[in-house]
Design an enzyme around this catalytic site. Structure first.
Site, PDB file in Angstrom:
ATOM      1  N   ASP A 161       0.842  -1.195   0.000  1.00  0.00           N
ATOM      2  CA  ASP A 161       0.000   0.000   0.000  1.00  0.00           C
ATOM      3  C   ASP A 161       0.877   1.244   0.000  1.00  0.00           C
ATOM      4  O   ASP A 161       1.879   1.309   0.714  1.00  0.00           O
ATOM      5  CB  ASP A 161      -0.869   0.044   1.259  1.00  0.00           C
ATOM      6  N   HIS A 167      -3.316   5.540  -0.563  1.00  0.00           N
ATOM      7  CA  HIS A 167      -4.455   4.624  -0.485  1.00  0.00           C
ATOM      8  C   HIS A 167      -5.453   5.076   0.584  1.00  0.00           C
ATOM      9  O   HIS A 167      -6.662   4.960   0.409  1.00  0.00           O
ATOM     10  CB  HIS A 167      -3.930   3.213  -0.174  1.00  0.00           C
TER      11      HIS A 167
END
Length: 210
Positions: free
Chosen positions: A56, A60
């Site tokens: 990630d 995000h």
């Protein structure tokens, strides 16, 4: 002395693999075949960047956060400790008591969730946001889990994502650790440089340091 072999801890990307409910499933297909081109097969793929083993980016869960190509790739390369927490349904700061993190800035958690890329889990172990300050104190910069997310699938506040982010800890998800013995390893899990992206698939591999 024989050099240790690399161990693949990535989920294979397949057209029947599970994906986050409501997200775009992975699909690979041939755009052109050798029969069509006379020389080469050419494939294409579509799917969410959060399908399979991935890192990630802060973007995000924070619109002002760094995107994936802006991350320091050194975060995803170096010494890592694999810890077996499969006996805990709730993983808290106390879970890490007694572990030596000296020289280790990456922690990979083998949880009670069986590695099954073709099935999205109904329930996952709970990773308490309170682990973040402790891991920061220990010098950890990246946490990896063998779950689709560090938060529950239905979470809207993403408390653990934000707690890790606030403590300078990056997130690697959907690892395959059932076949890995706990201990210290060298990790390579470099994301693709996808400009402006919120995540990236990785080919995550380990090599034993013992």
């Amino acid at each position: 002395m024989t050099e240790s072999k690399w161990i693949d801890i990535s989920q294979p990307l397949t057209n029947d693999m599970a994906h986050f409910p409501g997200d775009t499933p992975f699909d690979y297909s041939l755009t052109y075949s050798i029969e069509q081109t006379g020389s080469v097969n050419v494939g294409q793929m579509t799917g969410s960047l959060h399908t399979g083993t991935h890192i990630d980016a802060p973007f995000h869960y924070d619109s002002k956060g760094k995107t994936i190509e802006e991350l320091d790739i050194n975060l995803a390369i170096g010494k890592a400790k694999v810890i077996d927490v499969s006996d805990a349904e709730k993983i808290t700061a106390e879970t890490f008591q007694g572990y030596d993190f000296k020289g280790i800035s990456r922690v990979l958690l083998h949880t009670s969730l069986p590695n099954n890329p073709n099935r999205f889990p109904d329930k996952m172990p709970d990773l308490d946001p309170g682990v973040a300050p402790l891991l920061k104190e220990k010098g950890v910069k990246l946490i990896g889990v063998d779950m689709p997310s560090v938060d529950a699938p239905d979470s809207k506040d993403l408390a653990t994502h934000h707690a890790l982010y606030d403590n300078g800890i990056f997130i690697l998800e959907n690892l395959m650790l059932d076949h890995v013995v706990p201990g210290d390893y060298e990790l390579v899990a470099v994301p693709l440089a996808i400009t402006g992206a919120d995540a990236s698939p990785v080919r995550a591999v380990l090599r034993s340091l013992s």
